[in-house]
Design a protein around this motif. Structure first.
Motif, PDB file in Angstrom:
ATOM      1  N   PRO A 169     -31.095  37.528   0.341  1.00 22.75           N
ATOM      2  CA  PRO A 169     -31.085  36.228   0.284  1.00 22.75           C
ATOM      3  C   PRO A 169     -32.374  35.649   0.148  1.00 22.75           C
ATOM      4  CG  PRO A 169     -29.480  36.858   1.868  1.00 22.75           C
ATOM      5  CD  PRO A 169     -30.230  38.086   1.478  1.00 22.75           C
ATOM      6  N   ALA A 170     -33.653  36.107   0.661  1.00 21.26           N
ATOM      7  CA  ALA A 170     -34.762  35.743   0.736  1.00 21.26           C
ATOM      8  C   ALA A 170     -35.531  35.479  -0.721  1.00 21.26           C
ATOM      9  CB  ALA A 170     -35.893  36.510   1.382  1.00 21.26           C
ATOM     10  N   LYS A 171     -34.679  36.517  -1.637  1.00 21.10           N
ATOM     11  CA  LYS A 171     -35.368  36.449  -3.061  1.00 21.10           C
ATOM     12  C   LYS A 171     -34.755  34.975  -3.790  1.00 21.10           C
ATOM     13  CE  LYS A 171     -33.598  38.626  -7.321  1.00 21.10           C
ATOM     14  NZ  LYS A 171     -32.854  39.417  -7.950  1.00 21.10           N
ATOM     15  N   PHE A 172     -33.837  34.324  -2.953  1.00 25.22           N
ATOM     16  CA  PHE A 172     -33.441  33.012  -3.691  1.00 25.22           C
ATOM     17  C   PHE A 172     -33.622  31.908  -3.057  1.00 25.22           C
ATOM     18  CE2 PHE A 172     -30.303  36.394  -4.623  1.00 25.22           C
ATOM     19  CZ  PHE A 172     -30.212  36.183  -6.019  1.00 25.22           C
ATOM     20  N   THR A 230     -28.376  21.825 -14.678  1.00 27.94           N
ATOM     21  CA  THR A 230     -29.246  23.260 -15.463  1.00 27.94           C
ATOM     22  C   THR A 230     -29.929  23.705 -14.365  1.00 27.94           C
ATOM     23  OG1 THR A 230     -28.765  22.275 -17.868  1.00 27.94           O
ATOM     24  CG2 THR A 230     -30.612  24.104 -17.415  1.00 27.94           C
ATOM     25  N   GLU A 231     -30.861  22.993 -13.641  1.00 24.57           N
ATOM     26  CA  GLU A 231     -31.790  23.454 -12.861  1.00 24.57           C
ATOM     27  C   GLU A 231     -31.030  24.108 -11.617  1.00 24.57           C
ATOM     28  OE1 GLU A 231     -35.236  24.308 -10.575  1.00 24.57           O
ATOM     29  OE2 GLU A 231     -34.983  23.550 -12.756  1.00 24.57           O
ATOM     30  N   PHE A 232     -30.018  23.207 -11.301  1.00 19.65           N
ATOM     31  CA  PHE A 232     -29.139  23.709  -9.975  1.00 19.65           C
ATOM     32  C   PHE A 232     -28.759  25.128 -10.223  1.00 19.65           C
ATOM     33  CE2 PHE A 232     -25.633  23.942  -7.188  1.00 19.65           C
ATOM     34  CZ  PHE A 232     -25.775  23.198  -6.162  1.00 19.65           C
ATOM     35  N   THR A 233     -28.221  25.351 -11.418  1.00 21.42           N
ATOM     36  CA  THR A 233     -27.350  26.697 -11.623  1.00 21.42           C
ATOM     37  C   THR A 233     -28.385  27.875 -12.410  1.00 21.42           C
ATOM     38  OG1 THR A 233     -26.789  25.804 -13.940  1.00 21.42           O
ATOM     39  CG2 THR A 233     -25.301  25.564 -12.005  1.00 21.42           C
ATOM     40  N   ARG A 234     -29.595  27.530 -12.478  1.00 23.47           N
ATOM     41  CA  ARG A 234     -30.589  28.461 -13.151  1.00 23.47           C
ATOM     42  C   ARG A 234     -30.419  29.939 -12.669  1.00 23.47           C
ATOM     43  NH1 ARG A 234     -34.428  26.806 -16.048  1.00 23.47           N
ATOM     44  NH2 ARG A 234     -34.796  24.837 -14.965  1.00 23.47           N
ATOM     45  N   ASP A 235     -30.343  30.414 -11.463  1.00 27.96           N
ATOM     46  CA  ASP A 235     -29.998  31.549 -11.013  1.00 27.96           C
ATOM     47  C   ASP A 235     -28.681  31.838 -10.882  1.00 27.96           C
ATOM     48  OD1 ASP A 235     -33.009  32.213 -11.012  1.00 27.96           O
ATOM     49  OD2 ASP A 235     -33.170  31.348  -8.986  1.00 27.96           O
ATOM     50  N   GLY A 236     -27.629  31.295 -11.805  1.00 26.47           N
ATOM     51  CA  GLY A 236     -26.264  31.563 -11.419  1.00 26.47           C
ATOM     52  C   GLY A 236     -25.862  31.582 -10.011  1.00 26.47           C
ATOM     53  N   CYS A 237     -24.901  32.228  -9.814  1.00 29.02           N
ATOM     54  CA  CYS A 237     -23.939  32.055  -8.459  1.00 29.02           C
ATOM     55  C   CYS A 237     -24.802  32.876  -7.444  1.00 29.02           C
ATOM     56  CB  CYS A 237     -22.581  32.654  -8.711  1.00 29.02           C
ATOM     57  SG  CYS A 237     -21.534  32.276  -7.139  1.00 29.02           S
ATOM     58  N   VAL A 238     -25.452  32.259  -6.431  1.00 25.18           N
ATOM     59  CA  VAL A 238     -26.368  32.822  -5.728  1.00 25.18           C
ATOM     60  C   VAL A 238     -25.635  33.513  -4.467  1.00 25.18           C
ATOM     61  CG1 VAL A 238     -27.832  32.631  -3.648  1.00 25.18           C
ATOM     62  CG2 VAL A 238     -28.378  31.593  -5.852  1.00 25.18           C
ATOM     63  N   MET A 239     -24.488  32.801  -4.159  1.00 25.34           N
ATOM     64  CA  MET A 239     -23.722  33.359  -3.069  1.00 25.34           C
ATOM     65  C   MET A 239     -22.893  34.752  -3.419  1.00 25.34           C
ATOM     66  SD  MET A 239     -23.695  31.361  -0.447  1.00 25.34           S
ATOM     67  CE  MET A 239     -22.589  32.058   0.542  1.00 25.34           C
ATOM     68  N   GLU A 240     -22.549  34.648  -4.727  1.00 24.60           N
ATOM     69  CA  GLU A 240     -21.886  35.903  -5.369  1.00 24.60           C
ATOM     70  C   GLU A 240     -23.140  37.052  -5.295  1.00 24.60           C
ATOM     71  OE1 GLU A 240     -20.455  36.785  -9.827  1.00 24.60           O
ATOM     72  OE2 GLU A 240     -19.068  35.471  -8.815  1.00 24.60           O
ATOM     73  N   LYS A 241     -24.095  36.968  -5.813  1.00 21.29           N
ATOM     74  CA  LYS A 241     -25.193  37.671  -5.630  1.00 21.29           C
ATOM     75  C   LYS A 241     -25.492  38.380  -4.253  1.00 21.29           C
ATOM     76  CE  LYS A 241     -27.250  36.172  -9.914  1.00 21.29           C
ATOM     77  NZ  LYS A 241     -28.471  35.511 -10.667  1.00 21.29           N
ATOM     78  N   VAL A 242     -25.559  37.312  -3.411  1.00 20.05           N
ATOM     79  CA  VAL A 242     -25.915  37.634  -1.996  1.00 20.05           C
ATOM     80  C   VAL A 242     -24.586  38.676  -1.529  1.00 20.05           C
ATOM     81  CG1 VAL A 242     -26.064  37.012   0.380  1.00 20.05           C
ATOM     82  CG2 VAL A 242     -27.435  35.750  -1.305  1.00 20.05           C
TER      83      VAL A 242
END
Length: 137
Positions: free
Chosen positions: A83-86, A65-77
Motif C-alpha cells: 500500500p505504501a507504493k500508492f 483521469t487523475e483519480f484513476t491514473r494508477d487503476g484500482c488501488v484496492m484491487e492491487k493491494v
C-alpha cells in the motif's frame, strides 16, 4: 466478453461516451474481435461503473483521469502490492474526494431546507383543503 452495446446498457453510458472516454484516455482501449468490435471484461465494466459514479459526483474528466491514473488501488493491494507504493495516489484521491464531499454536504443542506419548506407548504395546503386553516393575525 461483452459488446459495447451491452456495456452501455449495464452502465447507462452511451457507446459514443465510451468511445470518447477511450479517445481522451479516461478508459484504456479494450480488446477487439477480428472485425474490430470492442469487447469488455467484467472487470472493465466495474471500472466503467466506477468512472460513472465519479462523474455523477461532479468530478471533471481531468479529475477522473487523475483519480484513476494508477487503476484500482484496492484491487492491487488485495493482490499483494505494498500500500505504501500508492501513497501519492491515495493522497491525491483523498484531496479530490474531500473537495467533492464538501460540495455534496452543502447540496445536502440546501436540499434539507427545500424539503422542510415543501413539507411546511404541504401541511398548509392540506389544512386549506380541509377548511380548517386559520391565518395568522
Amino acid at each position: 466478453m461483452l459488446t459495447i452495446s451491452q456495456v452501455s446498457e449495464r452502465t447507462g453510458l452511451t457507446p459514443y461516451t465510451l468511445r470518447y472516454y477511450e479517445k481522451i484516455g479516461v478508459l484504456k482501449s479494450p480488446s477487439r474481435r477480428k472485425g474490430g468490435a470492442r469487447t469488455y471484461t467484467e472487470s472493465e465494466v466495474s471500472y466503467i461503473q466506477c468512472l460513472n459514479h465519479l462523474k455523477k459526483l461532479g468530478l471533471s474528466l481531468e479529475e477522473i483521469t487523475e483519480f484513476t491514473r494508477d487503476g484500482c488501488v484496492m484491487e492491487k493491494v488485495q493482490l499483494g502490492e505494498d500500500p505504501a507504493k500508492f501513497t501519492p495516489t491515495l493522497n491525491k484521491r483523498t484531496e479530490i474526494l474531500s473537495k467533492y464531499l464538501l460540495d455534496l454536504e452543502a447540496k445536502q443542506q440546501e436540499l434539507d431546507q427545500m424539503i422542510l419548506l415543501t413539507k411546511e407548504k404541504l401541511a398548509v395546503y392540506h389544512e386549506l383543503s380541509k377548511g380548517s386553516y386559520e391565518a395568522p393575525k
